[in-house]
Write an enzyme that holds these catalytic residues in place. Sequence first.
Site, PDB file in Angstrom:
ATOM      1  N   LYS A 225     -35.632  23.270  16.194  1.00 27.68           N
ATOM      2  CA  LYS A 225     -35.077  23.753  14.982  1.00 27.68           C
ATOM      3  C   LYS A 225     -33.509  23.562  15.030  1.00 27.68           C
ATOM      4  O   LYS A 225     -32.997  24.138  16.213  1.00 27.68           O
ATOM      5  CB  LYS A 225     -35.397  25.152  14.936  1.00 27.68           C
ATOM      6  CG  LYS A 225     -35.055  26.118  13.833  1.00 27.68           C
ATOM      7  CD  LYS A 225     -35.814  25.512  12.586  1.00 27.68           C
ATOM      8  CE  LYS A 225     -35.060  26.127  11.033  1.00 27.68           C
ATOM      9  NZ  LYS A 225     -35.615  27.385  10.857  1.00 27.68           N
TER      10      LYS A 225
ATOM     11  N   HIS B 143     -37.969  25.784   4.359  1.00 28.85           N
ATOM     12  CA  HIS B 143     -37.990  26.671   3.023  1.00 28.85           C
ATOM     13  C   HIS B 143     -37.056  26.102   2.037  1.00 28.85           C
ATOM     14  O   HIS B 143     -35.878  26.672   1.836  1.00 28.85           O
ATOM     15  CB  HIS B 143     -37.527  28.126   3.665  1.00 28.85           C
ATOM     16  CG  HIS B 143     -36.386  27.983   4.470  1.00 28.85           C
ATOM     17  ND1 HIS B 143     -35.177  27.502   4.290  1.00 28.85           N
ATOM     18  CD2 HIS B 143     -36.143  28.607   5.776  1.00 28.85           C
ATOM     19  CE1 HIS B 143     -34.220  27.625   5.214  1.00 28.85           C
ATOM     20  NE2 HIS B 143     -34.971  28.363   6.239  1.00 28.85           N
TER      21      HIS B 143
ATOM     22  N   ASP C 124     -41.976  31.952   5.778  1.00 24.53           N
ATOM     23  CA  ASP C 124     -40.752  32.377   6.344  1.00 24.53           C
ATOM     24  C   ASP C 124     -40.847  33.733   6.396  1.00 24.53           C
ATOM     25  O   ASP C 124     -39.758  34.420   6.209  1.00 24.53           O
ATOM     26  CB  ASP C 124     -39.597  31.580   5.724  1.00 24.53           C
ATOM     27  CG  ASP C 124     -38.371  31.933   6.137  1.00 24.53           C
ATOM     28  OD1 ASP C 124     -38.282  32.129   7.420  1.00 24.53           O
ATOM     29  OD2 ASP C 124     -37.095  31.688   5.246  1.00 24.53           O
TER      30      ASP C 124
ATOM     31  N   HIS D  52     -32.853  24.150   8.900  1.00 27.37           N
ATOM     32  CA  HIS D  52     -32.474  25.105   7.951  1.00 27.37           C
ATOM     33  C   HIS D  52     -31.292  24.694   7.287  1.00 27.37           C
ATOM     34  O   HIS D  52     -30.160  24.257   7.898  1.00 27.37           O
ATOM     35  CB  HIS D  52     -31.679  26.150   8.768  1.00 27.37           C
ATOM     36  CG  HIS D  52     -31.269  27.607   7.730  1.00 27.37           C
ATOM     37  ND1 HIS D  52     -31.980  28.583   7.515  1.00 27.37           N
ATOM     38  CD2 HIS D  52     -30.195  27.389   6.834  1.00 27.37           C
ATOM     39  CE1 HIS D  52     -31.379  29.211   6.236  1.00 27.37           C
ATOM     40  NE2 HIS D  52     -30.243  28.521   6.168  1.00 27.37           N
TER      41      HIS D  52
ATOM     42  N   HIS E 174     -44.024  28.155   9.216  1.00 25.11           N
ATOM     43  CA  HIS E 174     -42.824  28.515   9.454  1.00 25.11           C
ATOM     44  C   HIS E 174     -43.047  30.223   9.441  1.00 25.11           C
ATOM     45  O   HIS E 174     -42.988  30.741   8.335  1.00 25.11           O
ATOM     46  CB  HIS E 174     -41.805  28.104   8.316  1.00 25.11           C
ATOM     47  CG  HIS E 174     -40.382  28.675   8.397  1.00 25.11           C
ATOM     48  ND1 HIS E 174     -39.275  27.859   8.342  1.00 25.11           N
ATOM     49  CD2 HIS E 174     -39.928  29.722   8.869  1.00 25.11           C
ATOM     50  CE1 HIS E 174     -38.139  28.394   8.496  1.00 25.11           C
ATOM     51  NE2 HIS E 174     -38.534  29.611   8.897  1.00 25.11           N
TER      52      HIS E 174
ATOM     53  N   ASN F   8     -35.507  32.052  16.817  1.00 21.03           N
ATOM     54  CA  ASN F   8     -34.030  32.757  16.599  1.00 21.03           C
ATOM     55  C   ASN F   8     -34.287  34.339  17.122  1.00 21.03           C
ATOM     56  O   ASN F   8     -34.095  35.114  16.460  1.00 21.03           O
ATOM     57  CB  ASN F   8     -33.541  32.859  15.127  1.00 21.03           C
ATOM     58  CG  ASN F   8     -34.629  33.372  14.132  1.00 21.03           C
ATOM     59  OD1 ASN F   8     -35.809  33.455  14.182  1.00 21.03           O
ATOM     60  ND2 ASN F   8     -34.237  33.779  13.242  1.00 21.03           N
TER      61      ASN F   8
ATOM     62  N   HIS G 179     -41.658  33.979  11.429  1.00 25.07           N
ATOM     63  CA  HIS G 179     -40.499  34.821  12.497  1.00 25.07           C
ATOM     64  C   HIS G 179     -41.471  35.905  13.133  1.00 25.07           C
ATOM     65  O   HIS G 179     -42.011  36.835  12.251  1.00 25.07           O
ATOM     66  CB  HIS G 179     -39.340  35.227  11.843  1.00 25.07           C
ATOM     67  CG  HIS G 179     -38.520  34.244  11.329  1.00 25.07           C
ATOM     68  ND1 HIS G 179     -37.479  33.582  12.148  1.00 25.07           N
ATOM     69  CD2 HIS G 179     -38.524  33.660  10.178  1.00 25.07           C
ATOM     70  CE1 HIS G 179     -36.860  32.768  11.447  1.00 25.07           C
ATOM     71  NE2 HIS G 179     -37.598  32.524  10.146  1.00 25.07           N
TER      72      HIS G 179
HETATM   73  N1  OTD Z   1     -34.179  33.483   6.498  1.00 27.14           N
HETATM   74  N2  OTD Z   1     -34.182  35.558   7.506  1.00 27.14           N
HETATM   75  C1  OTD Z   1     -34.540  35.037   8.592  1.00 27.14           C
HETATM   76  C2  OTD Z   1     -34.732  33.788   8.829  1.00 27.14           C
HETATM   77  C3  OTD Z   1     -34.812  33.029   7.542  1.00 27.14           C
HETATM   78  O1  OTD Z   1     -33.510  31.054   7.261  1.00 27.14           O
HETATM   79  C4  OTD Z   1     -34.612  31.513   7.623  1.00 27.14           C
HETATM   80  O2  OTD Z   1     -35.576  30.871   8.328  1.00 27.14           O
HETATM   81  C5  OTD Z   1     -34.732  35.996   9.620  1.00 27.14           C
HETATM   82  O3  OTD Z   1     -34.399  37.283   9.455  1.00 27.14           O
HETATM   83  O4  OTD Z   1     -35.000  35.561  10.975  1.00 27.14           O
HETATM   84  C6  OTD Z   1     -33.885  34.862   6.296  1.00 27.14           C
HETATM   85  O5  OTD Z   1     -33.768  35.530   5.360  1.00 27.14           O
HETATM   86 ZN    ZN Z   2     -37.024  31.147   8.634  1.00 28.58          ZN
HETATM   87 ZN    ZN Z   3     -34.001  29.141   7.730  1.00 27.53          ZN
END
Ligand code: OTD
Ligand code: ZN
Ligand code: ZN
Length: 351
Positions: free
Chosen positions: A101, A176, A251, A138, A15, A43, A17
């Site tokens: 997702k 997460h 994450d 999520h 996981h 995202n 970003h």
């Molecule tokens: N959580 N921030 C982000 C994603 C995650 O939920 C998540 O996976 C992000 O900035 O893309 C966060 O706090």
């Molecule tokens: Zn995330």
């Molecule tokens: Zn998330």
Amino acid sequence: MPFDRIVIRRPDDWHVHLRDGAMLKAVLPFTARQFGRAIVMPNLKPPVTTTADADAYRGRILAALPDGVSFTPLMTAYLTDGTDAGDLARGFADGVFAAAKLYPANATTNSAHGVTDIARIAPVLERMAEIGMPLLIHGEVTDQSVDIFDREAVFIDSILAPLLERHPTLRVVLEHVTTSEAVQFVRAHAASGRIGATITAHHLLINRSHIFQGGIRPHLYCLPIAKRETHRVALVEAATSGDGPFFLGTDTAPHTVTAKEAACGCAGCFTAANALEVYAEAFEDAGALDKLEAFASLNGPRFYNLPVSEERVVLERRPSVAPDLILVSEGDAVLPFRSGETLRWSFGGTV
Ligand code: OTD
Ligand code: ZN
Ligand code: ZN
């Protein structure tokens, strides 16, 4: 003295970003240095919703890799109310998509295009179950009247449990996880082999009080928000059990310092710069370094039906200092988790 040096199969991060553009270029080397593969979150702005989007994004990630680094991005589709099941299935069959997702609309950063009602995507989920494509979730309700610390537990009862009943063969990763309720739920369904859960390094190390220690700590604010200590302890127990459903997902979610240190700061912790060192601390504190390889390198590939890595990485018990600000572009930088602090472990690269 055992465990002054640990050699494990090269881990994967289930996981991450990675963002795009200058941010991608700045953060990707950190993930690719430690992890062989990563499940890349979709995202972006706008989100990665089609096979064509994912294919193009994968190309940009590969182009941003430093020379000589081996790293495989595993792409995901961002589900929307309008997802085309045919395109999704083709993308999965062609090996472009590893998973899809589910962001409940507005649950977290850049999730405004997410699914407004899970009933709307029932045919898509049906198709995913048929083809064995994992659904990554999520797991927080978006109803703002539900207390922020309860949104994961309420999601599990009100949405996830009925979802698993409606789709008895759908494979699901609860992303997460942050609560003992999530750990219990995953364990209760473990025998089916169709549920997994990722656990971040920061949720193994901080509880909600850390976010307010001596003042407000915007760099520890992420979603789902860290919960009270009893939940952190449950997460440590799950991760360090070595049990199959629990695997590593950082994450890591970079935002610039300007965006984090603001009246309305963004959610996300950037943990890619020292992820394995930090996980090693959590496992060592639990007396479970011998379970790190299962969590980091074995359980994830098994869930995703991928081969385990044949490469090995080394962690050494010698102090390392978490990196300072990482420059993204002129005047914009990212602050890593535990920046400037001395960590007990050092990453020794691949061996
Ligand atoms: N959580 N921030 C982000 C994603 C995650 O939920 C998540 O996976 C992000 O900035 O893309 C966060 O706090
Ligand atoms: Zn995330
Ligand atoms: Zn998330």
